[in-house]
Scaffold this motif. Structure first.
Motif, PDB file in Angstrom:
ATOM      1  N   ALA A 166      49.049  42.412  42.355  1.00 36.49           N
ATOM      2  CA  ALA A 166      50.248  42.613  41.521  1.00 36.49           C
ATOM      3  C   ALA A 166      49.617  42.392  39.987  1.00 36.49           C
ATOM      4  O   ALA A 166      50.205  42.889  39.040  1.00 36.49           O
ATOM      5  CB  ALA A 166      51.272  41.508  41.844  1.00 36.49           C
ATOM      6  N   TRP A 167      48.908  41.254  39.554  1.00 37.14           N
ATOM      7  CA  TRP A 167      48.252  41.057  38.387  1.00 37.14           C
ATOM      8  C   TRP A 167      47.791  42.227  37.983  1.00 37.14           C
ATOM      9  O   TRP A 167      47.741  42.686  36.560  1.00 37.14           O
ATOM     10  CB  TRP A 167      47.373  39.805  38.573  1.00 37.14           C
ATOM     11  CG  TRP A 167      46.718  39.589  36.966  1.00 37.14           C
ATOM     12  CD1 TRP A 167      45.400  40.154  36.740  1.00 37.14           C
ATOM     13  CD2 TRP A 167      47.037  38.945  36.305  1.00 37.14           C
ATOM     14  NE1 TRP A 167      44.900  39.655  35.682  1.00 37.14           N
ATOM     15  CE2 TRP A 167      46.075  39.090  34.834  1.00 37.14           C
ATOM     16  CE3 TRP A 167      48.070  38.191  35.776  1.00 37.14           C
ATOM     17  CZ2 TRP A 167      46.084  38.317  33.680  1.00 37.14           C
ATOM     18  CZ3 TRP A 167      48.259  37.147  34.263  1.00 37.14           C
ATOM     19  CH2 TRP A 167      47.294  37.642  33.554  1.00 37.14           C
ATOM     20  N   ALA A 168      46.672  42.952  38.639  1.00 38.32           N
ATOM     21  CA  ALA A 168      46.068  43.828  38.436  1.00 38.32           C
ATOM     22  C   ALA A 168      46.768  45.086  37.799  1.00 38.32           C
ATOM     23  O   ALA A 168      46.720  45.872  36.786  1.00 38.32           O
ATOM     24  CB  ALA A 168      45.087  44.220  39.279  1.00 38.32           C
ATOM     25  N   THR A 169      48.103  45.115  38.510  1.00 31.58           N
ATOM     26  CA  THR A 169      48.942  46.322  38.486  1.00 31.58           C
ATOM     27  C   THR A 169      49.459  45.922  37.177  1.00 31.58           C
ATOM     28  O   THR A 169      49.947  47.020  36.297  1.00 31.58           O
ATOM     29  CB  THR A 169      50.086  46.428  39.587  1.00 31.58           C
ATOM     30  OG1 THR A 169      49.272  46.639  40.713  1.00 31.58           O
ATOM     31  CG2 THR A 169      50.873  47.595  39.477  1.00 31.58           C
ATOM     32  N   ALA A 170      50.100  44.914  36.967  1.00 33.64           N
ATOM     33  CA  ALA A 170      50.657  44.599  35.561  1.00 33.64           C
ATOM     34  C   ALA A 170      49.820  44.866  34.477  1.00 33.64           C
ATOM     35  O   ALA A 170      50.247  45.437  33.360  1.00 33.64           O
ATOM     36  CB  ALA A 170      51.216  43.222  35.649  1.00 33.64           C
ATOM     37  N   ALA A 171      48.594  44.235  34.758  1.00 37.66           N
ATOM     38  CA  ALA A 171      47.714  44.331  33.395  1.00 37.66           C
ATOM     39  C   ALA A 171      47.559  45.917  33.286  1.00 37.66           C
ATOM     40  O   ALA A 171      47.252  46.421  32.182  1.00 37.66           O
ATOM     41  CB  ALA A 171      46.465  43.745  33.758  1.00 37.66           C
ATOM     42  N   ASP A 172      47.180  46.708  34.272  1.00 38.33           N
ATOM     43  CA  ASP A 172      47.006  48.228  33.991  1.00 38.33           C
ATOM     44  C   ASP A 172      47.930  48.829  33.600  1.00 38.33           C
ATOM     45  O   ASP A 172      48.051  49.706  32.547  1.00 38.33           O
ATOM     46  CB  ASP A 172      46.667  48.817  35.523  1.00 38.33           C
ATOM     47  CG  ASP A 172      46.600  50.285  35.744  1.00 38.33           C
ATOM     48  OD1 ASP A 172      45.488  50.708  34.998  1.00 38.33           O
ATOM     49  OD2 ASP A 172      47.352  51.116  36.033  1.00 38.33           O
ATOM     50  N   PRO A 174      48.383  39.751  29.977  1.00 34.32           N
ATOM     51  CA  PRO A 174      48.246  41.107  29.632  1.00 34.32           C
ATOM     52  C   PRO A 174      49.111  41.619  28.570  1.00 34.32           C
ATOM     53  O   PRO A 174      48.695  42.769  27.914  1.00 34.32           O
ATOM     54  CB  PRO A 174      48.012  41.907  30.859  1.00 34.32           C
ATOM     55  CG  PRO A 174      49.094  41.223  31.756  1.00 34.32           C
ATOM     56  CD  PRO A 174      48.665  39.758  31.404  1.00 34.32           C
ATOM     57  N   GLY A 175      50.370  41.120  28.537  1.00 32.88           N
ATOM     58  CA  GLY A 175      51.152  41.557  27.487  1.00 32.88           C
ATOM     59  C   GLY A 175      50.947  41.108  26.170  1.00 32.88           C
ATOM     60  O   GLY A 175      51.443  41.744  25.008  1.00 32.88           O
ATOM     61  N   GLY A 176      49.552  40.325  25.784  1.00 36.89           N
ATOM     62  CA  GLY A 176      49.517  40.204  24.443  1.00 36.89           C
ATOM     63  C   GLY A 176      48.845  41.239  23.767  1.00 36.89           C
ATOM     64  O   GLY A 176      49.116  41.448  22.724  1.00 36.89           O
ATOM     65  N   ARG A 177      48.137  42.445  24.445  1.00 37.54           N
ATOM     66  CA  ARG A 177      47.900  43.615  23.934  1.00 37.54           C
ATOM     67  C   ARG A 177      49.011  44.206  23.185  1.00 37.54           C
ATOM     68  O   ARG A 177      48.871  44.862  22.218  1.00 37.54           O
ATOM     69  CB  ARG A 177      47.071  44.567  24.944  1.00 37.54           C
ATOM     70  CG  ARG A 177      45.736  43.919  25.302  1.00 37.54           C
ATOM     71  CD  ARG A 177      45.019  44.893  26.092  1.00 37.54           C
ATOM     72  NE  ARG A 177      44.788  46.196  25.580  1.00 37.54           N
ATOM     73  CZ  ARG A 177      44.565  47.256  26.236  1.00 37.54           C
ATOM     74  NH1 ARG A 177      44.715  47.378  27.683  1.00 37.54           N
ATOM     75  NH2 ARG A 177      44.295  48.221  25.663  1.00 37.54           N
ATOM     76  N   LEU A 178      50.083  44.395  23.959  1.00 35.88           N
ATOM     77  CA  LEU A 178      51.226  44.847  23.448  1.00 35.88           C
ATOM     78  C   LEU A 178      52.113  44.499  22.528  1.00 35.88           C
ATOM     79  O   LEU A 178      52.446  44.971  21.261  1.00 35.88           O
ATOM     80  CB  LEU A 178      52.407  45.072  24.617  1.00 35.88           C
ATOM     81  CG  LEU A 178      53.570  45.699  24.517  1.00 35.88           C
ATOM     82  CD1 LEU A 178      53.420  47.346  23.971  1.00 35.88           C
ATOM     83  CD2 LEU A 178      54.518  45.910  25.707  1.00 35.88           C
ATOM     84  N   TRP A 179      51.930  42.950  22.517  1.00 38.30           N
ATOM     85  CA  TRP A 179      52.519  42.330  21.200  1.00 38.30           C
ATOM     86  C   TRP A 179      51.627  42.712  20.087  1.00 38.30           C
ATOM     87  O   TRP A 179      52.296  43.056  18.974  1.00 38.30           O
ATOM     88  CB  TRP A 179      52.690  40.754  21.449  1.00 38.30           C
ATOM     89  CG  TRP A 179      52.886  39.970  20.347  1.00 38.30           C
ATOM     90  CD1 TRP A 179      52.171  38.978  19.641  1.00 38.30           C
ATOM     91  CD2 TRP A 179      54.388  40.016  19.639  1.00 38.30           C
ATOM     92  NE1 TRP A 179      52.815  38.524  18.710  1.00 38.30           N
ATOM     93  CE2 TRP A 179      54.134  38.962  18.702  1.00 38.30           C
ATOM     94  CE3 TRP A 179      55.414  40.423  19.848  1.00 38.30           C
ATOM     95  CZ2 TRP A 179      55.267  38.790  17.845  1.00 38.30           C
ATOM     96  CZ3 TRP A 179      56.405  40.431  18.948  1.00 38.30           C
ATOM     97  CH2 TRP A 179      56.344  39.592  17.814  1.00 38.30           C
ATOM     98  N   ARG A 180      50.415  42.687  20.020  1.00 36.29           N
ATOM     99  CA  ARG A 180      49.417  42.884  19.206  1.00 36.29           C
ATOM    100  C   ARG A 180      49.802  44.324  18.239  1.00 36.29           C
ATOM    101  O   ARG A 180      49.659  44.456  17.273  1.00 36.29           O
ATOM    102  CB  ARG A 180      48.191  42.571  19.353  1.00 36.29           C
ATOM    103  CG  ARG A 180      47.680  41.205  19.318  1.00 36.29           C
ATOM    104  CD  ARG A 180      46.111  40.782  19.453  1.00 36.29           C
ATOM    105  NE  ARG A 180      45.745  41.500  20.824  1.00 36.29           N
ATOM    106  CZ  ARG A 180      45.851  40.991  21.799  1.00 36.29           C
ATOM    107  NH1 ARG A 180      46.338  39.659  22.302  1.00 36.29           N
ATOM    108  NH2 ARG A 180      45.270  41.526  23.022  1.00 36.29           N
TER     109      ARG A 180
END
Length: 196
Positions: A51-57, A119-125
């Motif tokens: 699930a973590w990998a799917t969210a990160a992907d 992984p949402g940090g990339r989207l925030w940036r």
């Protein structure tokens, strides 16, 4: 094989989007991909790590699509921000199950390695950079960058949540119009404020 597994999870999540939970077994993933369950375990030790990998992907694919829109959209920084916001909405529509996993759950609880960053940090940036570019062109005050990025992301996410639930089932509003309206209000509103 890893990409096939993640694609299978995305497909299964999309199938389950109407259910109140996201129960998903590694056997289902294996069946969806046509590979042995043990092969899934070679890539993912648990359902949580999958699930973590799917969210990160999902976050990675969304950010890459936004960056592509940023690179290929002519015009001002506001035009590029608008294009990225439209990509966000389309991604949400096209990947409802994965989107629900990304934003509807505390994925930090799924982190197989606590040293990893959310992984949402990339989207925030990405949002921050897009809004900062608007500030560089004078569309907003630079001091308002984070606040406008937060309002934009929250507004789009909230509007999608309303649209995708029973509450919004008969909603005929065009998401593109809402996106444009929100960006116009955020950019116009910032430039008319006085100093704090």
């Amino acid at each position: 094989m890893r990409a096939e597994i993640l694609a299978a999870v995305a497909h299964l999540l999309d199938e389950q989007v109407r259910r109140p939970d996201l129960n998903l077994s590694l056997r289902e993933v294996a069946r969806e991909t046509g590979i042995a369950t043990q092969s899934v375990y070679l890539h993912f030790a648990s359902k949580e790590s999958l699930a973590w990998a799917t969210a990160a992907d999902g976050y990675g694919r969304l950010v890459e699509a936004m960056r592509e829109a940023e690179r290929t959209t002519p015009g001002s920084a506001a035009d590029r921000l608008r294009a990225q916001a439209h990509v966000f909405w389309r991604f949400a529509e096209d990947n409802r199950g994965v989107f629900r996993l990304m934003f509807g759950h505390d994925v930090t609880r799924l982190d197989p390695d606590e040293a990893q960053q959310h992984p949402g940090g990339r989207l925030w940036r990405q949002w921050i950079d897009a809004v900062r570019a608007c500030g560089a062109e004078g569309h907003i005050r630079p001091a308002d960058t984070e606040q406008i990025a937060l309002h934009l992301w929250s507004g789009l996410l909230g509007r999608f949540a309303l649209w995708s639930t029973t509450f919004g089932r008969h909603d005929t509003a065009d998401p593109a119009e809402f996106t444009d309206y929100l960006i116009d209000r955020l950019l116009d509103g910032s430039t008319t404020k006085g100093p704090r």
